[in-house]
Enzyme design. Structure first.
Site, PDB file in Angstrom:
ATOM      1  N   ASN A  10       0.876  -1.180   0.000  1.00  0.00           N
ATOM      2  CA  ASN A  10       0.000   0.000   0.000  1.00  0.00           C
ATOM      3  C   ASN A  10       0.909   1.224   0.000  1.00  0.00           C
ATOM      4  O   ASN A  10       1.492   1.562   1.024  1.00  0.00           O
ATOM      5  CB  ASN A  10      -0.899  -0.023   1.253  1.00  0.00           C
ATOM      6  N   LYS A  12       0.048   4.237  -0.234  1.00  0.00           N
ATOM      7  CA  LYS A  12      -0.587   5.443   0.327  1.00  0.00           C
ATOM      8  C   LYS A  12      -0.351   6.617  -0.620  1.00  0.00           C
ATOM      9  O   LYS A  12      -0.333   6.416  -1.835  1.00  0.00           O
ATOM     10  CB  LYS A  12      -0.073   5.701   1.751  1.00  0.00           C
ATOM     11  N   HIS A  96      -9.478   1.470   4.875  1.00  0.00           N
ATOM     12  CA  HIS A  96      -8.215   1.614   5.606  1.00  0.00           C
ATOM     13  C   HIS A  96      -8.421   2.540   6.805  1.00  0.00           C
ATOM     14  O   HIS A  96      -9.212   3.483   6.736  1.00  0.00           O
ATOM     15  CB  HIS A  96      -7.141   2.186   4.673  1.00  0.00           C
ATOM     16  N   GLU A  98      -6.782   4.888   7.874  1.00  0.00           N
ATOM     17  CA  GLU A  98      -6.560   6.315   7.565  1.00  0.00           C
ATOM     18  C   GLU A  98      -7.789   6.924   6.909  1.00  0.00           C
ATOM     19  O   GLU A  98      -8.102   8.096   7.119  1.00  0.00           O
ATOM     20  CB  GLU A  98      -5.304   6.454   6.690  1.00  0.00           C
ATOM     21  N   GLU A 168      -5.306  -4.705  10.601  1.00  0.00           N
ATOM     22  CA  GLU A 168      -4.292  -3.670  10.783  1.00  0.00           C
ATOM     23  C   GLU A 168      -4.548  -2.950  12.104  1.00  0.00           C
ATOM     24  O   GLU A 168      -5.327  -1.987  12.156  1.00  0.00           O
ATOM     25  CB  GLU A 168      -4.358  -2.661   9.624  1.00  0.00           C
ATOM     26  N   GLY A 174       2.772   2.405  10.910  1.00  0.00           N
ATOM     27  CA  GLY A 174       3.752   3.484  10.775  1.00  0.00           C
ATOM     28  C   GLY A 174       4.463   3.821  12.084  1.00  0.00           C
ATOM     29  O   GLY A 174       5.112   4.852  12.192  1.00  0.00           O
ATOM     30  N   SER A 214       3.594  -2.083  10.312  1.00  0.00           N
ATOM     31  CA  SER A 214       5.047  -2.176  10.509  1.00  0.00           C
ATOM     32  C   SER A 214       5.639  -3.520  10.101  1.00  0.00           C
ATOM     33  O   SER A 214       6.547  -4.019  10.759  1.00  0.00           O
ATOM     34  CB  SER A 214       5.419  -1.817  11.956  1.00  0.00           C
TER      35      SER A 214
HETATM   36  P1  13P Z   1       3.114   0.535   7.752  1.00  0.00           P
HETATM   37  O1  13P Z   1       3.611  -0.756   7.093  1.00  0.00           O
HETATM   38  O2  13P Z   1       3.814   1.746   7.264  1.00  0.00           O
HETATM   39  O3  13P Z   1       3.027   0.403   9.218  1.00  0.00           O
HETATM   40  O4  13P Z   1       1.594   0.715   7.212  1.00  0.00           O
HETATM   41  C1  13P Z   1       0.712  -0.326   7.305  1.00  0.00           C
HETATM   42  C2  13P Z   1      -0.493   0.011   6.507  1.00  0.00           C
HETATM   43  O5  13P Z   1      -1.234   0.918   6.857  1.00  0.00           O
HETATM   44  C3  13P Z   1      -0.740  -0.762   5.284  1.00  0.00           C
HETATM   45  O6  13P Z   1      -2.010  -0.500   4.776  1.00  0.00           O
END
Ligand code: 13P
Length: 250
Positions: A10, A12, A96, A98, A168, A174, A214
Site C-alpha cells: 500500500n 498510500k 483503511h 486512515e 491492521e 507506521g 510495521s
Molecule cells: P506501515 O507498514 O507503514 O506500518 O503501514 C501499514 C499500513 O497501513 C498498510 O495498509
C-alpha cells in the site's frame, strides 16, 4: 485448509507515475519467478496506468486504495469500480484506518464500497483494526466483530469468494510497533469466526486474512510463519522495491 498468501503493498499518497515506472523496473527482476504467493501493489489513482503498463506480463497485480460505491454520478473527485476495472486494476483496498480516521468512513460506507467492488469483480482488501485505547480497554474483539459485521452486512456468500480482509491494528501502523505473531493470530481467528457467521464456514476457512502494521523485511518471516496469517499489507516498507521484494521473499 491451504490458503495461498497475498503479499500486498500500500503506497498510500506516495509516488508519481514516473516514479512508479522506476519502481516496477527495479521490483520485477527481484520477484521474477515467484510463485509461492500472490503479489499486489496498490498505488495512487494517477499511477494506475503506469503501474499496469509496467507490471504487464509479470506476476504482480495492481490495485487501487479506494473507490466510490456508485457506478457514476455527480461525485466530484471520486473514482468508480468501473473506472478501476477499465484501467485493468484488479485489487482495491477498502476501509483503511486512515480513511476511517481522516475521511470519516463508517462501517456502512465500507459495506457499500465492498458490495460495489465485489459486483465489479475486483478483489477487495477490507481493513479492520482497533486503536490503542480500544486495545487497552480490552475492546479489541468487540471492535473487530463490529467492523466485520458492518462490512459484511447483507452480502450473499456467493458474491464474497474474492474477499480478503486485512487486520491492521492502528497502533502498529507506521509506528515501528508490530503486533506479536500471537496477538495477530488471535485477532485473525476473531475475524474468521465473524466471517463464518456472516457467510459460511467454508468461505471463512478459505478467506485470506492479511496482517498489516510495521511489516518489515526482518519481521516478515516470523509473522508469515503463523498459520493464521495469510499474507501482509505493507505500507512504509513497500515504498522501496528492494525492501518490498525482501518481504515478498521472506
Ligand atoms: P506501515 O507498514 O507503514 O506500518 O503501514 C501499514 C499500513 O497501513 C498498510 O495498509
Amino acid at each position: 485448509m491451504f490458503r495461498k498468501k497475498l503479499m500486498a503493498a500500500n503506497w498510500k499518497m506516495y509516488k508519481t507515475p514516473a516514479e512508479a515506472r522506476t519502481y516496477f523496473r527495479d521490483l520485477l527482476p527481484l520477484v521474477a519467478g515467484h510463485k509461492r504467493d500472490d503479489i499486489a501493489v496498490c498505488v495512487p489513482f494517477v499511477c494506475l496506468n503506469a503501474a499496469v503498463e509496467s507490471a504487464a506480463g509479470s506476476a504482480v497485480s495492481i490495485g487501487a486504495q479506494n473507490l466510490h460505491w456508485d457506478a457514476e454520478g455527480a461525485f466530484t473527485g471520486e473514482i468508480s469500480a468501473g473506472m478501476l476495472v477499465a484501467c485493468e486494476c484488479t485489487h482495491v483496498i477498502i476501509g483503511h484506518s486512515e480513511r476511517r480516521r481522516y475521511f470519516a468512513e463508517t462501517d456502512d460506507i465500507v459495506n457499500r464500497k465492498l458490495k460495489t467492488a465485489l459486483a465489479a469483480g475486483l478483489t477487495p482488501i477490507v481493513c479492520v483494526g482497533e486503536v490503542l485505547e480500544e486495545r487497552e480497554a480490552n475492546l479489541t474483539e468487540d471492535v473487530l466483530r463490529r467492523q466485520c459485521r458492518g462490512a459484511f452486512h447483507s452480502i450473499p456468500v456467493t458474491m464474497a469468494e474474492k474477499l480478503v480482509v486485512a487486520y491492521e491494528p492502528v497502533w502498529a501502523i507506521g509506528t515501528g510497533k508490530t503486533a506479536t505473531p500471537q496477538l495477530a493470530a488471535e485477532a485473525h481467528s476473531i475475524i474468521r469466526s465473524e466471517a463464518g457467521k456472516s457467510f459460511a464456514q467454508e468461505l471463512a476457512s478459505a478467506m485470506r486474512i492479511l496482517y498489516g502494521g510495521s511489516v518489515k523485511p526482518d519481521n516478515a518471516h516470523s509473522l508469515m510463519s503463523q498459520p493464521e496469517i495469510d499474507g501482509a499489507l505493507v505500507g512504509g516498507a513497500s515504498l522501496d522495491p528492494k525492501s518490498f521484494a525482501a518481504i515478498v521473499n521472506y
